[in-house]
Design a protein around this motif. Structure first.
Motif, PDB file in Angstrom:
ATOM      1  N   PHE A 474      -9.605  -1.450  10.697  1.00 56.92           N
ATOM      2  CA  PHE A 474      -8.498  -0.700  10.129  1.00 56.92           C
ATOM      3  C   PHE A 474      -8.472  -0.875   8.611  1.00 56.92           C
ATOM      4  O   PHE A 474      -8.577  -1.993   8.107  1.00 56.92           O
ATOM      5  CB  PHE A 474      -7.183  -1.195  10.730  1.00 56.92           C
ATOM      6  CG  PHE A 474      -5.958  -0.611  10.083  1.00 56.92           C
ATOM      7  CD1 PHE A 474      -5.595   0.709  10.326  1.00 56.92           C
ATOM      8  CD2 PHE A 474      -5.170  -1.378   9.232  1.00 56.92           C
ATOM      9  CE1 PHE A 474      -4.463   1.250   9.736  1.00 56.92           C
ATOM     10  CE2 PHE A 474      -4.033  -0.844   8.641  1.00 56.92           C
ATOM     11  CZ  PHE A 474      -3.677   0.475   8.890  1.00 56.92           C
ATOM     12  N   LEU A 475      -8.357   0.231   7.894  1.00 53.44           N
ATOM     13  CA  LEU A 475      -8.258   0.188   6.439  1.00 53.44           C
ATOM     14  C   LEU A 475      -6.788   0.203   6.050  1.00 53.44           C
ATOM     15  O   LEU A 475      -6.105   1.228   6.195  1.00 53.44           O
ATOM     16  CB  LEU A 475      -8.996   1.366   5.810  1.00 53.44           C
ATOM     17  CG  LEU A 475     -10.481   1.507   6.162  1.00 53.44           C
ATOM     18  CD1 LEU A 475     -11.114   2.644   5.359  1.00 53.44           C
ATOM     19  CD2 LEU A 475     -11.235   0.199   5.940  1.00 53.44           C
ATOM     20  N   ALA A 476      -6.326  -0.940   5.577  1.00 58.08           N
ATOM     21  CA  ALA A 476      -4.930  -1.080   5.168  1.00 58.08           C
ATOM     22  C   ALA A 476      -4.798  -0.588   3.731  1.00 58.08           C
ATOM     23  O   ALA A 476      -4.952  -1.349   2.774  1.00 58.08           O
ATOM     24  CB  ALA A 476      -4.497  -2.536   5.283  1.00 58.08           C
ATOM     25  N   THR A 477      -4.563   0.694   3.589  1.00 52.09           N
ATOM     26  CA  THR A 477      -4.503   1.320   2.262  1.00 52.09           C
ATOM     27  C   THR A 477      -3.139   1.069   1.628  1.00 52.09           C
ATOM     28  O   THR A 477      -2.106   1.390   2.217  1.00 52.09           O
ATOM     29  CB  THR A 477      -4.788   2.821   2.380  1.00 52.09           C
ATOM     30  OG1 THR A 477      -3.963   3.364   3.427  1.00 52.09           O
ATOM     31  CG2 THR A 477      -6.242   3.071   2.722  1.00 52.09           C
ATOM     32  N   LEU A 478      -3.167   0.525   0.425  1.00 48.53           N
ATOM     33  CA  LEU A 478      -1.941   0.115  -0.253  1.00 48.53           C
ATOM     34  C   LEU A 478      -1.585   1.115  -1.347  1.00 48.53           C
ATOM     35  O   LEU A 478      -2.380   1.370  -2.254  1.00 48.53           O
ATOM     36  CB  LEU A 478      -2.119  -1.274  -0.871  1.00 48.53           C
ATOM     37  CG  LEU A 478      -2.650  -2.368   0.062  1.00 48.53           C
ATOM     38  CD1 LEU A 478      -2.700  -3.703  -0.664  1.00 48.53           C
ATOM     39  CD2 LEU A 478      -1.810  -2.467   1.326  1.00 48.53           C
ATOM     40  N   GLY A 479      -0.402   1.700  -1.250  1.00 48.00           N
ATOM     41  CA  GLY A 479       0.090   2.584  -2.287  1.00 48.00           C
ATOM     42  C   GLY A 479      -0.335   4.023  -2.077  1.00 48.00           C
ATOM     43  O   GLY A 479      -0.829   4.414  -1.011  1.00 48.00           O
ATOM     44  N   PRO A 480      -0.152   4.862  -3.107  1.00 48.00           N
ATOM     45  CA  PRO A 480      -0.512   6.279  -3.000  1.00 48.00           C
ATOM     46  C   PRO A 480      -2.022   6.471  -2.916  1.00 48.00           C
ATOM     47  O   PRO A 480      -2.794   5.553  -3.191  1.00 48.00           O
ATOM     48  CB  PRO A 480       0.060   6.872  -4.295  1.00 48.00           C
ATOM     49  CG  PRO A 480       0.076   5.736  -5.251  1.00 48.00           C
ATOM     50  CD  PRO A 480       0.421   4.525  -4.431  1.00 48.00           C
ATOM     51  N   LEU A 528      -7.996  -4.722   3.569  1.00 46.66           N
ATOM     52  CA  LEU A 528      -7.052  -4.247   2.550  1.00 46.66           C
ATOM     53  C   LEU A 528      -7.794  -3.454   1.484  1.00 46.66           C
ATOM     54  O   LEU A 528      -8.853  -3.882   0.998  1.00 46.66           O
ATOM     55  CB  LEU A 528      -6.333  -5.438   1.895  1.00 46.66           C
ATOM     56  CG  LEU A 528      -5.070  -5.957   2.601  1.00 46.66           C
ATOM     57  CD1 LEU A 528      -5.390  -6.430   4.017  1.00 46.66           C
ATOM     58  CD2 LEU A 528      -4.434  -7.082   1.796  1.00 46.66           C
ATOM     59  N   CYS A 529      -7.244  -2.295   1.128  1.00 47.21           N
ATOM     60  CA  CYS A 529      -7.863  -1.415   0.128  1.00 47.21           C
ATOM     61  C   CYS A 529      -6.780  -0.948  -0.838  1.00 47.21           C
ATOM     62  O   CYS A 529      -5.809  -0.304  -0.421  1.00 47.21           O
ATOM     63  CB  CYS A 529      -8.507  -0.198   0.787  1.00 47.21           C
ATOM     64  SG  CYS A 529      -9.742  -0.588   2.036  1.00 47.21           S
ATOM     65  N   GLY A 530      -6.923  -1.266  -2.088  1.00 49.89           N
ATOM     66  CA  GLY A 530      -5.944  -0.836  -3.073  1.00 49.89           C
ATOM     67  C   GLY A 530      -6.410  -1.134  -4.479  1.00 49.89           C
ATOM     68  O   GLY A 530      -7.554  -1.538  -4.702  1.00 49.89           O
ATOM     69  N   SER A 531      -5.522  -0.965  -5.435  1.00 45.59           N
ATOM     70  CA  SER A 531      -5.840  -1.246  -6.836  1.00 45.59           C
ATOM     71  C   SER A 531      -5.533  -2.706  -7.137  1.00 45.59           C
ATOM     72  O   SER A 531      -4.896  -3.408  -6.338  1.00 45.59           O
ATOM     73  CB  SER A 531      -5.001  -0.349  -7.740  1.00 45.59           C
ATOM     74  OG  SER A 531      -3.617  -0.625  -7.575  1.00 45.59           O
ATOM     75  N   GLU A 532      -5.962  -3.186  -8.301  1.00 42.24           N
ATOM     76  CA  GLU A 532      -5.681  -4.563  -8.681  1.00 42.24           C
ATOM     77  C   GLU A 532      -4.171  -4.809  -8.767  1.00 42.24           C
ATOM     78  O   GLU A 532      -3.675  -5.842  -8.318  1.00 42.24           O
ATOM     79  CB  GLU A 532      -6.357  -4.876 -10.021  1.00 42.24           C
ATOM     80  CG  GLU A 532      -7.880  -4.920  -9.955  1.00 42.24           C
ATOM     81  CD  GLU A 532      -8.390  -6.016  -9.036  1.00 42.24           C
ATOM     82  OE1 GLU A 532      -7.739  -7.083  -8.947  1.00 42.24           O
ATOM     83  OE2 GLU A 532      -9.422  -5.804  -8.373  1.00 42.24           O
ATOM     84  N   SER A 533      -3.442  -3.853  -9.345  1.00 44.13           N
ATOM     85  CA  SER A 533      -1.988  -4.016  -9.445  1.00 44.13           C
ATOM     86  C   SER A 533      -1.349  -3.980  -8.057  1.00 44.13           C
ATOM     87  O   SER A 533      -0.389  -4.705  -7.778  1.00 44.13           O
ATOM     88  CB  SER A 533      -1.391  -2.927 -10.334  1.00 44.13           C
ATOM     89  OG  SER A 533      -1.670  -1.632  -9.807  1.00 44.13           O
ATOM     90  N   GLY A 534      -1.911  -3.141  -7.181  1.00 44.28           N
ATOM     91  CA  GLY A 534      -1.399  -3.086  -5.810  1.00 44.28           C
ATOM     92  C   GLY A 534      -1.633  -4.388  -5.071  1.00 44.28           C
ATOM     93  O   GLY A 534      -0.771  -4.855  -4.312  1.00 44.28           O
ATOM     94  N   TYR A 535      -2.792  -5.002  -5.290  1.00 44.92           N
ATOM     95  CA  TYR A 535      -3.080  -6.283  -4.656  1.00 44.92           C
ATOM     96  C   TYR A 535      -2.104  -7.355  -5.148  1.00 44.92           C
ATOM     97  O   TYR A 535      -1.611  -8.186  -4.380  1.00 44.92           O
ATOM     98  CB  TYR A 535      -4.512  -6.725  -4.960  1.00 44.92           C
ATOM     99  CG  TYR A 535      -5.586  -5.950  -4.226  1.00 44.92           C
ATOM    100  CD1 TYR A 535      -5.305  -5.293  -3.041  1.00 44.92           C
ATOM    101  CD2 TYR A 535      -6.884  -5.896  -4.710  1.00 44.92           C
ATOM    102  CE1 TYR A 535      -6.283  -4.592  -2.359  1.00 44.92           C
ATOM    103  CE2 TYR A 535      -7.877  -5.207  -4.041  1.00 44.92           C
ATOM    104  CZ  TYR A 535      -7.574  -4.549  -2.871  1.00 44.92           C
ATOM    105  OH  TYR A 535      -8.542  -3.866  -2.204  1.00 44.92           O
ATOM    106  N   ALA A 536      -1.831  -7.349  -6.447  1.00 47.31           N
ATOM    107  CA  ALA A 536      -0.936  -8.364  -7.011  1.00 47.31           C
ATOM    108  C   ALA A 536       0.446  -8.304  -6.369  1.00 47.31           C
ATOM    109  O   ALA A 536       1.102  -9.333  -6.144  1.00 47.31           O
ATOM    110  CB  ALA A 536      -0.840  -8.177  -8.525  1.00 47.31           C
ATOM    111  N   GLU A 537       0.872  -7.104  -6.038  1.00 52.08           N
ATOM    112  CA  GLU A 537       2.221  -6.936  -5.500  1.00 52.08           C
ATOM    113  C   GLU A 537       2.258  -7.018  -3.980  1.00 52.08           C
ATOM    114  O   GLU A 537       3.188  -7.607  -3.399  1.00 52.08           O
ATOM    115  CB  GLU A 537       2.777  -5.581  -5.957  1.00 52.08           C
ATOM    116  CG  GLU A 537       4.159  -5.272  -5.410  1.00 52.08           C
ATOM    117  CD  GLU A 537       4.649  -3.885  -5.803  1.00 52.08           C
ATOM    118  OE1 GLU A 537       5.734  -3.481  -5.345  1.00 52.08           O
ATOM    119  OE2 GLU A 537       3.929  -3.192  -6.566  1.00 52.08           O
TER     120      GLU A 537
END
Length: 590
Positions: A474-480, A528-537
């Motif tokens: 499963f790809l846990a996509t974070l944010g838009p 988990l798949c997201g941006s660096e800022s998304g990972y931080a949050e």
């Protein structure tokens, strides 16, 4: 304004030098944290490929087409007359042979056709117009004798018989491990004397290439085989000139067009040196075959692109004959469509792209000339090492060990996708319909291994297809979408390369959005798949929430995180190992 002298198209612009160019390039690279060394690649022979070549990189003079050292072509007209379009046949089918000849093929390569079937297969072939090359492996004596009988009985003047009897006892040794049958070679040479234009020996470089060897290893080993045949034939009483005339060399052409061009140019230069020492200067006769090792069973349509590039490189490199393997070669026997595509690939390059309109298209290219020279030196050094070990018949263990080491290095690059395979390790398509073909006859074994670059990833795809339930991550996509697309696409490519399904959460705003989609997916592993800022949050709360929701293993597309992560996936990671670990964790048999 009236002209004041010679026309200079760039007269209004300052002439840049290499230092200025380098300064500008480094300025761009610094912005991405890279350096100039990242633009330099190294081949499996240790040859550095620079990002820019200038007049300072010119290699020693390569001579003229048709003259020693034949780097620029074995004939004065070079490639201007085109090349021999040679189609391979592995099944005794008279109608298919005729169809090929009627639709653009100019010679035949009959591989592993039994001796008793040759007469029927060639019944409708005008042997004075279509050269025939037979390739029977360990059975080369019986097939060669039968082919000689056919040529002898047909109403064809002996001086017009062309082709090759296909004797290659050293190739049989490389393929099967059996001792080289030189007495059978001597018998065929004796019986072929009445055909002055007929060749008897094929020096086949494909066994070394298909075992995973490098370009220089293929060239050096084939050169050693050629020298071994010269020693054997002159020992039978032939002059060096007569012995040289009986030989034809077969090499693999790959989708690396520049290395392919350089390989065929270097091969002629190397052989010219051998024949010069033998006091029998002669151009090397070359048969190019699009690499079986690069062919894939998955997404085989991409093979059309690979073989087109390979044919392009072989043609521009000056090969005398070219065989384009059908795109379904790795799957089984070709059908009419794939055979037509293989023929038409050559027809388009010859007739529409006009590759045969120039004597030596690559001549004078700083890059190609430098690459040809570097490859020549690497291959010659390897050839000398084989000779120092007693020559090819005695040095097979050395050759096998060295090629195995190169394959290990190549396999590592394939595993982490440094060497990407489009449609297999990169951009796989799990929904592609299977291409089904009749099984091809089994190839001999017992000698050097036969490998395909895609085999490890394709084995995982096969295992995933055969599983009772397709493995999922499963790809846990974070944010838009804009925040996670890059890493989600990367992760999907990586896992799908092993046949793993990758359901994803899509655009999300909260931890609950991700967890809800995870529960619906039915997966045991999440990435988990997201941006660096998304990972931080979000990485820490999402990872913990997924574990509470039942996720047994958490991965992250990136290199670091404060979250409790079991494994990181990123560009250059050990992709194959990640997939194998995933299969083992999920209990998928492989």
């Amino acid at each position: 304004m009236e002209p004041t002298g010679e026309l200079a198209l760039a007269a209004e612009f300052p002439t840049p030098d290499r230092e200025q160019w380098l300064e500008l390039v480094q300025g761009v690279l610094r912005k991405s944290g890279a350096d100039f060394g990242s633009l330099v690649t190294t081949t499996y022979d240790g040859i550095r490929v620079e990002p820019l070549y200038t007049a300072a990189d010119v290699a020693p003079p390569s001579g003229f087409p048709g003259l020693p050292p034949f780097t620029r072509g074995g004939r004065p007209q070079g490639t201007a007359d085109g090349w021999d379009v040679r189609q391979q046949h592995v099944v005794a089918d008279r109608d298919t042979v005729v169809a090929d000849l009627e639709n653009g093929v100019t010679s035949l390569w009959l591989k592993n056709i039994p001796a008793q079937r040759l007469d029927d297969v060639l019944a409708d072939v005008y042997l004075d117009l279509a050269p025939v090359v037979v390739d029977a492996g360990a059975d080369f004596r019986a097939v060669g004798l039968e082919m000689l009988r056919i040529w002898d009985q047909r109403p064809v003047p002996a001086a017009e018989v062309r082709g090759n009897v296909g004797a290659d006892p050293l190739g049989v040794r490389a393929r099967t491990g059996a001792d080289a049958d030189f007495p059978a070679l001597a018998e065929l040479v004796g019986k072929a004397r009445r055909f002055p234009e007929l060749r008897v020996v094929v020096v086949d470089g494909l066994p070394f290439h298909e075992a995973g060897g490098s370009d220089a290893q293929e060239l050096g080993a084939s050169l050693a085989a050629g020298v071994a045949y010269l020693r054997e034939l002159t020992g039978q009483g032939l002059s060096a000139q007569e012995a040289v005339r009986l030989l034809e060399f077969r090499y693999a052409a790959t989708a690396d067009q520049f290395l392919t061009i350089a390989k065929f140019r270097a091969a002629r230069r190397l052989w010219a040196r051998v024949t010069e020492v033998a006091s029998a200067p002669s151009p090397q006769v070359q048969h190019a075959v699009t690499s079986p090792a690069m062919m894939t069973r998955r997404d085989p349509w991409v093979n059309m692109l690979r073989t087109t590039l390979a044919c392009f490189g072989a043609g521009l490199g000056g090969a005398d004959a070219v065989t384009v393997l059908p795109f379904d070669h790795a799957i089984g026997l070709p059908d009419d469509f794939s055979r037509r595509i293989a023929r038409n690939t050559q027809a388009l390059l010859l007739e529409e792209s006009r590759l045969a309109g120039v004597i030596d298209p690559a001549g004078g290219s700083w890059y190609v000339e430098r690459l040809t020279d570097d490859l020549s030196h690497a291959a010659w050094a390897w050839f000398q090492e084989i000779e120092a070990a007693g020559g090819l018949p005695r040095a097979f263990d050395l050759v096998a060990d060295r090629i195995a080491a190169t394959w290990q290095q190549r396999a590592a690059n394939l595993a982490d996708r440094t060497d990407a395979i489009t449609g297999v390790s990169e951009f796989p398509n799990l929904g592609e319909p299977a291409v089904v073909r009749e099984p091809a006859p089994e190839e001999p074994s017992g000698g050097l291994p036969r490998i395909r670059y895609a085999q490890a990833f394709e084995a995982l795809r096969d295992a995933a297809d055969a599983a009772a339930e397709r493995p999922k991550v499963f790809l846990a996509t974070l944010g838009p979408v804009s925040a996670h697309t890059a890493r989600a696409t990367f992760a999907a490519n990586l896992f799908q390369a092993g046949g793993v399904e990758t359901p994803h959460a899509g655009a999300t705003k909260t931890v609950d959005d991700v967890v809800r989609a995870y529960r619906e997916s039915g997966a045991r592993i999440a990435c988990l798949c997201g941006s660096e800022s998304g990972y931080a949050e979000l990485a820490v709360p999402v990872a913990e929430a997924l574990r509470e929701a039942g996720a047994e293993r958490i991965l992250l597309a990136g290199r670091k995180s404060d979250a409790r992560i079991d494994e990181y996936v990123f560009v250059g990671c050990a992709a194959l190992a990640v997939l194998e670990d995933t299969f083992d964790f999920l209990g998928v048999q492989r």
